[in-house]
Design a protein around this motif. Structure first.
Motif, PDB file in Angstrom:
ATOM      1  N   GLY A 110       0.730  -1.170   0.067  1.00 13.77           N
ATOM      2  CA  GLY A 110       0.050   0.012  -0.125  1.00 13.77           C
ATOM      3  C   GLY A 110       1.069   1.064  -0.072  1.00 13.77           C
ATOM      4  N   ALA A 111       0.024   2.540   0.297  1.00 19.54           N
ATOM      5  CA  ALA A 111       0.763   3.812   0.246  1.00 19.54           C
ATOM      6  C   ALA A 111       1.126   4.202  -1.117  1.00 19.54           C
ATOM      7  CB  ALA A 111       1.915   3.833   1.050  1.00 19.54           C
ATOM      8  N   GLN A 112       1.836   5.376  -1.402  1.00 15.05           N
ATOM      9  CA  GLN A 112       1.992   5.707  -2.792  1.00 15.05           C
ATOM     10  C   GLN A 112       3.194   5.197  -3.226  1.00 15.05           C
ATOM     11  OE1 GLN A 112       0.061   8.135  -4.450  1.00 15.05           O
ATOM     12  NE2 GLN A 112      -1.282   7.790  -2.862  1.00 15.05           N
ATOM     13  N   ALA A 162      -1.543  -0.903   3.841  1.00 12.85           N
ATOM     14  CA  ALA A 162      -1.546   0.673   4.357  1.00 12.85           C
ATOM     15  C   ALA A 162      -2.519   1.249   2.977  1.00 12.85           C
ATOM     16  CB  ALA A 162      -0.419   1.217   4.207  1.00 12.85           C
ATOM     17  N   PHE A 163      -3.824   0.758   2.913  1.00 17.73           N
ATOM     18  CA  PHE A 163      -4.592   1.372   1.940  1.00 17.73           C
ATOM     19  C   PHE A 163      -5.615   2.368   2.664  1.00 17.73           C
ATOM     20  CE2 PHE A 163      -4.542  -2.821  -0.738  1.00 17.73           C
ATOM     21  CZ  PHE A 163      -3.406  -2.148  -1.430  1.00 17.73           C
ATOM     22  N   GLY A 164      -5.491   2.708   3.883  1.00 17.25           N
ATOM     23  CA  GLY A 164      -6.496   3.430   4.812  1.00 17.25           C
ATOM     24  C   GLY A 164      -7.792   2.884   4.859  1.00 17.25           C
ATOM     25  N   ARG A 167     -10.770   0.496   3.466  1.00 19.97           N
ATOM     26  CA  ARG A 167     -10.132  -0.272   2.195  1.00 19.97           C
ATOM     27  C   ARG A 167      -9.238  -1.480   2.584  1.00 19.97           C
ATOM     28  NH1 ARG A 167     -10.234   5.206  -0.105  1.00 19.97           N
ATOM     29  NH2 ARG A 167      -8.222   5.339   1.152  1.00 19.97           N
ATOM     30  N   GLY A 188      -3.112   2.030   8.149  1.00 18.78           N
ATOM     31  CA  GLY A 188      -3.437   3.406   7.563  1.00 18.78           C
ATOM     32  C   GLY A 188      -2.328   3.932   7.177  1.00 18.78           C
ATOM     33  N   GLY A 189      -2.177   5.347   7.648  1.00 24.81           N
ATOM     34  CA  GLY A 189      -0.937   6.221   7.089  1.00 24.81           C
ATOM     35  C   GLY A 189       0.415   6.038   7.654  1.00 24.81           C
ATOM     36  N   ASP A 192       3.708   6.526   5.593  1.00 24.49           N
ATOM     37  CA  ASP A 192       3.879   7.818   5.403  1.00 24.49           C
ATOM     38  C   ASP A 192       4.664   8.406   6.502  1.00 24.49           C
ATOM     39  OD1 ASP A 192       2.708   7.668   2.959  1.00 24.49           O
ATOM     40  OD2 ASP A 192       0.803   7.783   3.959  1.00 24.49           O
ATOM     41  N   ARG A 215      -2.986  17.009  13.212  1.00 20.78           N
ATOM     42  CA  ARG A 215      -3.443  16.441  11.990  1.00 20.78           C
ATOM     43  C   ARG A 215      -4.245  17.447  11.093  1.00 20.78           C
ATOM     44  NH1 ARG A 215      -4.613  10.145  11.962  1.00 20.78           N
ATOM     45  NH2 ARG A 215      -3.475   9.841  10.360  1.00 20.78           N
ATOM     46  N   TRP A 221      -7.761  18.739   4.868  1.00 15.56           N
ATOM     47  CA  TRP A 221      -8.644  18.004   3.992  1.00 15.56           C
ATOM     48  C   TRP A 221      -9.184  17.121   4.879  1.00 15.56           C
ATOM     49  CZ3 TRP A 221      -7.118  12.926   4.095  1.00 15.56           C
ATOM     50  CH2 TRP A 221      -5.657  12.968   4.246  1.00 15.56           C
ATOM     51  N   ARG A 222      -8.547  16.874   6.024  1.00 15.06           N
ATOM     52  CA  ARG A 222      -9.223  15.913   6.841  1.00 15.06           C
ATOM     53  C   ARG A 222     -10.521  16.212   7.851  1.00 15.06           C
ATOM     54  NH1 ARG A 222      -6.491  11.188   8.242  1.00 15.06           N
ATOM     55  NH2 ARG A 222      -4.487  11.240   7.509  1.00 15.06           N
ATOM     56  N   ARG A 225     -13.508  14.233   7.587  1.00 16.77           N
ATOM     57  CA  ARG A 225     -13.540  12.831   8.150  1.00 16.77           C
ATOM     58  C   ARG A 225     -13.564  12.894   9.647  1.00 16.77           C
ATOM     59  NH1 ARG A 225      -8.616   9.714   5.253  1.00 16.77           N
ATOM     60  NH2 ARG A 225      -8.617   8.995   7.411  1.00 16.77           N
TER      61      ARG A 225
HETATM   62  N1  UDP Z   1      -3.620   4.807   0.104  1.00 17.09           N
HETATM   63  C1  UDP Z   1      -3.600   3.775  -0.728  1.00 17.09           C
HETATM   64  N2  UDP Z   1      -4.483   3.798  -1.755  1.00 17.09           N
HETATM   65  C2  UDP Z   1      -5.806   4.108  -1.627  1.00 17.09           C
HETATM   66  C3  UDP Z   1      -6.019   5.191  -0.744  1.00 17.09           C
HETATM   67  C4  UDP Z   1      -4.954   5.446   0.007  1.00 17.09           C
HETATM   68  O1  UDP Z   1      -2.274   3.221  -0.871  1.00 17.09           O
HETATM   69  O2  UDP Z   1      -6.299   3.795  -2.604  1.00 17.09           O
HETATM   70  C5  UDP Z   1      -2.827   4.954   1.291  1.00 17.09           C
HETATM   71  C6  UDP Z   1      -2.136   6.412   1.352  1.00 17.09           C
HETATM   72  O3  UDP Z   1      -1.091   6.657   0.622  1.00 17.09           O
HETATM   73  C7  UDP Z   1      -1.762   6.415   2.672  1.00 17.09           C
HETATM   74  C8  UDP Z   1      -2.583   5.374   3.518  1.00 17.09           C
HETATM   75  O4  UDP Z   1      -3.320   4.821   2.360  1.00 17.09           O
HETATM   76  O5  UDP Z   1      -0.327   5.968   3.058  1.00 17.09           O
HETATM   77  C9  UDP Z   1      -3.374   5.895   4.272  1.00 17.09           C
HETATM   78  O6  UDP Z   1      -4.407   6.925   4.041  1.00 17.09           O
HETATM   79  P1  UDP Z   1      -5.352   7.626   5.129  1.00 17.09           P
HETATM   80  O7  UDP Z   1      -4.604   8.761   5.416  1.00 17.09           O
HETATM   81  O8  UDP Z   1      -6.562   7.671   4.733  1.00 17.09           O
HETATM   82  O9  UDP Z   1      -5.230   6.684   6.454  1.00 17.09           O
HETATM   83  P2  UDP Z   1      -5.258   6.932   8.120  1.00 17.09           P
HETATM   84  O10 UDP Z   1      -3.970   7.374   8.543  1.00 17.09           O
HETATM   85  O11 UDP Z   1      -6.162   8.115   8.175  1.00 17.09           O
HETATM   86  O12 UDP Z   1      -6.013   5.671   8.730  1.00 17.09           O
END
Ligand code: UDP
Length: 240
Positions: A110-112, A162-164, A167, A188-189, A192, A215, A221-222, A225
């Motif tokens: 996951g993540a970017q 790490a898709f958030g 998902r 989650g994130g 990052d 945060r 933008w959060r 949420r």
């Molecule tokens: N992310 C991803 N694919 C997606 C949407 C999000 O890989 O389709 C990644 C995003 O790059 C980030 C992580 O999911 O690294 C967490 O996202 P978010 O900030 O929503 O999570 P939180 O930390 O709030 O749980």
């Protein structure tokens, strides 16, 4: 007598601190099979109230970590005595050390693009001998075959996704059995934060339960949420 678990607006939260969380994860990995570990925060709880599928998946988790001061506060009101939140970002470094010690393979999904690979390199440097691979992949069900193939090639014992939310939990529910990994954790994130792409709130703010404020200022933008947070607090107060 302290409670072993709380039910925060219907979502189970294990009353656990970092040390016991690591022990539980070690036992799950030893047991084999397929286990889901969720990092439950107030956004999860509020989402589960309106999303039955997400509620079902959280209900199937083998371990629900208290991720964030809001959930710890709500759990303490039910007799839990954890010392503080157990977040994905705090869990990953000692988990990597445990995997290195036990000879277990890790996979970061996951993540970017590039983020998980950077973290994998960082973890290898900090834990000589650790077998860890990474793949950005996609949470889109259309990409499942490709993502499953990338994960299974490495035969991991521990998979971090790490898709958030939701998902990542939905992905683990859908594809977890196919990848045949003993422990899958939605983080989650965390990637990052650990690679320095996003700055974490200073310790004093985290201890004061103000990470959400940090945060919000850094990532306005959060706001949409996070609008659920006061509703979460109000419902927890009303529940008792
Ligand atoms: N992310 C991803 N694919 C997606 C949407 C999000 O890989 O389709 C990644 C995003 O790059 C980030 C992580 O999911 O690294 C967490 O996202 P978010 O900030 O929503 O999570 P939180 O930390 O709030 O749980």
């Amino acid at each position: 007598m302290h409670a072993a678990e709380a039910h925060v607006l219907g979502v189970r939260v294990d009353c656990i601190d970092m040390e016991s969380a690591l022990k539980r994860i070690e036992a799950l990995a030893n047991a084999g099979g397929h286990h889901l570990v969720a990092t439950v925060n107030p956004e999860f709880v509020m989402r589960a109230r309106s999303d039955r599928e997400f509620a079902r998946v959280l209900g199937s988790a083998d371990l629900c970590l208290p991720d964030g001061s809001g959930v710890v506060w709500a759990a303490r009101r039910q007799g839990c005595s954890m010392s503080g939140p157990v977040t994905g970002v705090d869990l990953i470094p000692p988990l990597a050390a445990m995997c290195a010690r036990r000879g277990w393979r890790m996979f970061l999904l996951g993540a970017q693009p590039g983020v998980a690979a950077d973290l994998a390199q960082q973890l290898r440097t900090g834990n000589p001998g650790l077998a860890v691979e990474a793949y950005a992949g996609s949470a889109d069900p259309a990409a499942d075959d490709e993502t499953v193939a990338a994960v299974t090639r490495h035969k991991p014992h521990v998979l971090l996704v790490a898709f958030g939310a939701p998902r990542q939990e939905m992905w683990i529910d859908r594809a977890g059995r196919r990848v045949n990994v003993p422990v899958s954790i939605g983080v989650g994130g965390s990637f990052d934060y650990l690679t320095g792409r996003v700055t974490r709130a200073p310790r004093w703010m985290r201890s004061a339960g103000l990470e959400w404020l940090f945060r919000l200022v850094r990532q306005p933008w959060r706001l949409r949420r996070m609008a659920v947070l006061p509703v979460f607090a109000w419902r927890v107060l009303r529940e008792s």
